[in-house]
Design a protein around this motif. Sequence first.
Motif, PDB file in Angstrom:
ATOM      1  N   LEU A  70       0.954  -1.451   0.099  1.00 19.81           N
ATOM      2  CA  LEU A  70      -0.007   0.245  -0.051  1.00 19.81           C
ATOM      3  C   LEU A  70       0.603   1.397   0.053  1.00 19.81           C
ATOM      4  O   LEU A  70       2.057   1.076   0.591  1.00 19.81           O
ATOM      5  N   PRO A  71       0.766   2.316  -0.664  1.00 14.22           N
ATOM      6  CA  PRO A  71       1.618   3.325  -1.107  1.00 14.22           C
ATOM      7  C   PRO A  71       1.239   4.143   0.252  1.00 14.22           C
ATOM      8  O   PRO A  71      -0.016   4.227   0.787  1.00 14.22           O
ATOM      9  N   PRO A  72       2.838   5.047   0.467  1.00 15.66           N
ATOM     10  CA  PRO A  72       2.301   6.262   1.540  1.00 15.66           C
ATOM     11  C   PRO A  72       1.663   7.269   1.315  1.00 15.66           C
ATOM     12  O   PRO A  72       1.236   7.742  -0.281  1.00 15.66           O
ATOM     13  N   VAL A  73       1.355   8.326   1.892  1.00 11.19           N
ATOM     14  CA  VAL A  73       0.415   9.096   1.425  1.00 11.19           C
ATOM     15  C   VAL A  73       1.677  10.254   0.714  1.00 11.19           C
ATOM     16  O   VAL A  73       3.320  10.421   1.095  1.00 11.19           O
ATOM     17  N   LEU A  74       1.582  10.746  -0.142  1.00 10.41           N
ATOM     18  CA  LEU A  74       2.434  11.376  -1.055  1.00 10.41           C
ATOM     19  C   LEU A  74       2.521  12.705  -0.937  1.00 10.41           C
ATOM     20  O   LEU A  74       1.263  13.187  -1.194  1.00 10.41           O
ATOM     21  N   GLU A  75       3.973  13.072  -1.529  1.00 11.07           N
ATOM     22  CA  GLU A  75       3.996  15.000  -0.998  1.00 11.07           C
ATOM     23  C   GLU A  75       4.817  15.431  -2.256  1.00 11.07           C
ATOM     24  O   GLU A  75       5.517  14.705  -2.670  1.00 11.07           O
ATOM     25  N   ALA A  76       4.572  17.221  -2.254  1.00 10.70           N
ATOM     26  CA  ALA A  76       4.934  17.030  -3.823  1.00 10.70           C
ATOM     27  C   ALA A  76       6.730  16.963  -3.203  1.00 10.70           C
ATOM     28  O   ALA A  76       7.321  17.286  -2.211  1.00 10.70           O
ATOM     29  N   ARG A  77       7.467  17.051  -3.921  1.00  6.58           N
ATOM     30  CA  ARG A  77       8.775  16.252  -4.496  1.00  6.58           C
ATOM     31  C   ARG A  77       9.511  15.106  -3.956  1.00  6.58           C
ATOM     32  O   ARG A  77      10.240  15.285  -3.854  1.00  6.58           O
ATOM     33  N   MET A  78       8.318  14.630  -3.655  1.00  8.32           N
ATOM     34  CA  MET A  78       8.488  13.450  -3.031  1.00  8.32           C
ATOM     35  C   MET A  78       8.927  12.163  -3.770  1.00  8.32           C
ATOM     36  O   MET A  78       8.541  12.128  -5.525  1.00  8.32           O
ATOM     37  N   GLN A  79      10.167  11.328  -4.029  1.00  7.92           N
ATOM     38  CA  GLN A  79      10.727  10.372  -5.092  1.00  7.92           C
ATOM     39  C   GLN A  79       9.589   8.938  -4.758  1.00  7.92           C
ATOM     40  O   GLN A  79       9.536   8.047  -3.998  1.00  7.92           O
ATOM     41  N   PHE A  80       8.966   8.859  -5.400  1.00  6.19           N
ATOM     42  CA  PHE A  80       8.122   7.628  -5.355  1.00  6.19           C
ATOM     43  C   PHE A  80       7.840   6.647  -6.110  1.00  6.19           C
ATOM     44  O   PHE A  80       7.662   6.690  -7.590  1.00  6.19           O
ATOM     45  N   ASP A  81       8.591   5.341  -6.800  1.00  4.38           N
ATOM     46  CA  ASP A  81       8.090   4.322  -7.170  1.00  4.38           C
ATOM     47  C   ASP A  81       9.255   4.321  -8.864  1.00  4.38           C
ATOM     48  O   ASP A  81       8.142   3.963  -9.800  1.00  4.38           O
ATOM     49  N   GLY A  82       9.854   5.452  -8.736  1.00  2.85           N
ATOM     50  CA  GLY A  82      10.172   5.931 -10.340  1.00  2.85           C
ATOM     51  C   GLY A  82      10.017   7.253 -10.591  1.00  2.85           C
ATOM     52  O   GLY A  82      10.328   7.429 -11.719  1.00  2.85           O
ATOM     53  N   TYR A  83       8.419   8.108  -9.546  1.00  4.36           N
ATOM     54  CA  TYR A  83       8.188   8.902 -10.051  1.00  4.36           C
ATOM     55  C   TYR A  83       8.260  10.147  -9.195  1.00  4.36           C
ATOM     56  O   TYR A  83       8.849   9.999  -8.231  1.00  4.36           O
ATOM     57  N   THR A  84       8.397  11.537  -9.873  1.00  7.79           N
ATOM     58  CA  THR A  84       8.342  12.893  -8.298  1.00  7.79           C
ATOM     59  C   THR A  84       7.271  13.246  -8.967  1.00  7.79           C
ATOM     60  O   THR A  84       6.592  13.469  -9.744  1.00  7.79           O
ATOM     61  N   ILE A  85       6.576  13.735  -7.492  1.00  5.26           N
ATOM     62  CA  ILE A  85       5.404  13.639  -6.813  1.00  5.26           C
ATOM     63  C   ILE A  85       5.560  15.464  -7.103  1.00  5.26           C
ATOM     64  O   ILE A  85       6.039  16.373  -6.751  1.00  5.26           O
ATOM     65  N   VAL A  86       4.597  16.075  -7.988  1.00  4.79           N
ATOM     66  CA  VAL A  86       4.708  18.160  -8.485  1.00  4.79           C
ATOM     67  C   VAL A  86       3.794  18.507  -7.572  1.00  4.79           C
ATOM     68  O   VAL A  86       4.354  19.148  -7.219  1.00  4.79           O
ATOM     69  N   ARG A  87       2.666  17.711  -7.306  1.00  3.27           N
ATOM     70  CA  ARG A  87       1.418  18.155  -6.926  1.00  3.27           C
ATOM     71  C   ARG A  87       0.139  17.992  -6.551  1.00  3.27           C
ATOM     72  O   ARG A  87      -0.621  16.090  -7.300  1.00  3.27           O
ATOM     73  N   ASP A  88      -0.809  17.866  -5.783  1.00  8.73           N
ATOM     74  CA  ASP A  88      -1.766  17.703  -5.225  1.00  8.73           C
ATOM     75  C   ASP A  88      -2.878  17.660  -6.332  1.00  8.73           C
ATOM     76  O   ASP A  88      -2.972  18.735  -6.545  1.00  8.73           O
ATOM     77  N   LEU A  89      -3.674  16.709  -6.937  1.00 12.86           N
ATOM     78  CA  LEU A  89      -4.244  17.387  -8.267  1.00 12.86           C
ATOM     79  C   LEU A  89      -5.836  16.849  -6.739  1.00 12.86           C
ATOM     80  O   LEU A  89      -6.832  17.753  -7.959  1.00 12.86           O
ATOM     81  N   HIS A  90      -6.730  15.945  -6.455  1.00  8.66           N
ATOM     82  CA  HIS A  90      -7.678  15.733  -6.349  1.00  8.66           C
ATOM     83  C   HIS A  90      -7.560  15.096  -4.984  1.00  8.66           C
ATOM     84  O   HIS A  90      -7.029  13.729  -5.056  1.00  8.66           O
ATOM     85  N   ARG A  91      -8.533  15.664  -3.945  1.00  8.59           N
ATOM     86  CA  ARG A  91      -8.194  14.244  -2.605  1.00  8.59           C
ATOM     87  C   ARG A  91      -9.889  13.678  -2.821  1.00  8.59           C
ATOM     88  O   ARG A  91     -10.611  14.597  -2.631  1.00  8.59           O
ATOM     89  N   SER A  92     -10.290  13.062  -1.915  1.00  2.96           N
ATOM     90  CA  SER A  92     -11.340  11.723  -2.167  1.00  2.96           C
ATOM     91  C   SER A  92     -11.817  11.341  -0.656  1.00  2.96           C
ATOM     92  O   SER A  92     -10.840  10.819  -1.043  1.00  2.96           O
TER      93      SER A  92
END
Length: 577
Positions: A259-281
């Motif tokens: 299960l993935p952790p809560v992601l944050e901007a600039r975080m490295q995750f499984d070969g991706y770099t997180i830029v920003r949140d788009l939507h949360r529900s």
Amino acid sequence: MRSGLAVSIGQHSDKGRKDSNQDFHGAALPQAPGRSAKGVAVAIADGISSSDVSHVASESAVRSFLTDYYCTSDAWSVSRSAQRVLTAANAWLHAQTQNSSGRFDKDRGYVCTFSALVIKSTTAHVFHVGDTRVYRWHAGALEQLTEDHRVSVAGGHSYLSRALGVGPHVEIDYQALPIEKGDVFLLTSDGVHEHVDAAVIRTALDAHPGDLDAAARSIAEEAYRRGSPDNLTVQIVRIDALPDGDVSELHAQRAALRLPPVLEARMQFDGYTIVRDLHRSSRSHIYLAVDDDTGERVVLKTPSVDLQNDEAHLDRFLLEEWVARRIDSAHVLKPHVPQRKRSYLYVAMEFVDGQTLAQWMVDNPRPSLESVRGIVEQLAKGLQAFHRMEMLHQDLRPENVMIDRTGTVRIIDFGSAWVAGLGDSKLADPAQVLGTVQYTAPEYFVGDGGSARSDLFSLAVIVYQMLTGRLPYGAQAARIRTRADQRNLQYRSALDAQRAIPAWIDEVLRKALHPNPLKRHEALSEFVEDLRQPHPDFLNRSGTPLVDKNPVVFWKCTALLLGMAVVVLLGVISLRT
């Protein structure tokens, strides 16, 4: 281009030092669509040496399995299909024994050992009873997948504890395991595997990479040279290509992911770099990210922390990507499929630079009829792509539609999709209403399940909302519990003094939004055509009856007229008296 299952098979059988060959083997390699529905099957059987009819048992077991397995329902699992076929084969063999001299001596009956391998999608299914064996050659190592059903007794002797035909009932060992391209499976009779080792198999496979028949023959000949006194049978199956995976395997795939952790901007995750949140529900978290290998912008969707213990919800995450990989349409969101292996549970999709239809409707509260038609025609093409693949979207709503900067419309979010062939999976629970209530067709609420006309209903709701700014049934749909509730749904006319909507458009929407799916348009194309070119039936109507247009006003007026009539009658009666 989607690849399919491709295998290479090599086989060899010889009587060896015996007078006759009591082994029997076979393989079935159906073409599409049978290969994707039922897979590729190979089987081997070894008759017991004490019986003069065991060769009949071996041949019957293999032939019946390879024939009858493909006659079972495509909706059945591999396990269910094979177990049913083998149970029937065992009963037939036992009945033959009971009607022969072997009735009083099981060692002379219609008895054989049996092993089968079914390769379907990305899974190997192994069925086994007796002392034939199934091996897997993987990463340079030989792994025995089956267990011999033999019992050792004093004096170095042994006897079969399980075999086909011994009794009226039989227990079949079964296991399923994921496979990879390049895996090699071997099925052998005891005359082979008791006299060769992994080194012999490696040498044969290395010496004959393009001729598996020669490799199988080489292994059998080496067993003969090493003194095997028995029949010699070898089957080799090599996995050359794999499809994308079968929907029934999603649960097993999901269980292998963290299960993935809560992601944050600039975080490295499984070969991706997180830029920003788009939507949360309450159901998911959506992020804009960059693929570190390609630099491509993508959208990552992870399950909500609140639902990380909901197995059905988690399975649907992989279903969403599974669906996206199979639909090729300019109006359906495409998946992002990296070459590297995934470690976490999430969905990666293409990034669309634009806005949702919900936002577009806010920005365009009074759209022209032509702009509405343009959006509807694109949405219909996207839904048709689902329906051609025997899928339903089931959650079409303005928030699940994206419009990019070129005006191209794409359907997104396939987590509620229905896929033909899910069978008894929890993903196909008919009692579960997965879509958003205001846009969901009434038949779902009474447990009837959906059809292409259900997606049509959702599309018509969106059209109605774009043209009127409201919903056709308001909050009525949320209160549907019975078929009577469904029948009593009252359509509210789209005609409005403040909006220039042609009367025939209202009739088109009335039909598409009918509570009874059988009274809606038969096809999306018919609905789209009616929105552009009115059917004569809609033009020839003199007007919509008030009882249909506004039943509340109709009955209020009726009650008022009846009340006035009663007052008049009472007055007349009082005058006469």
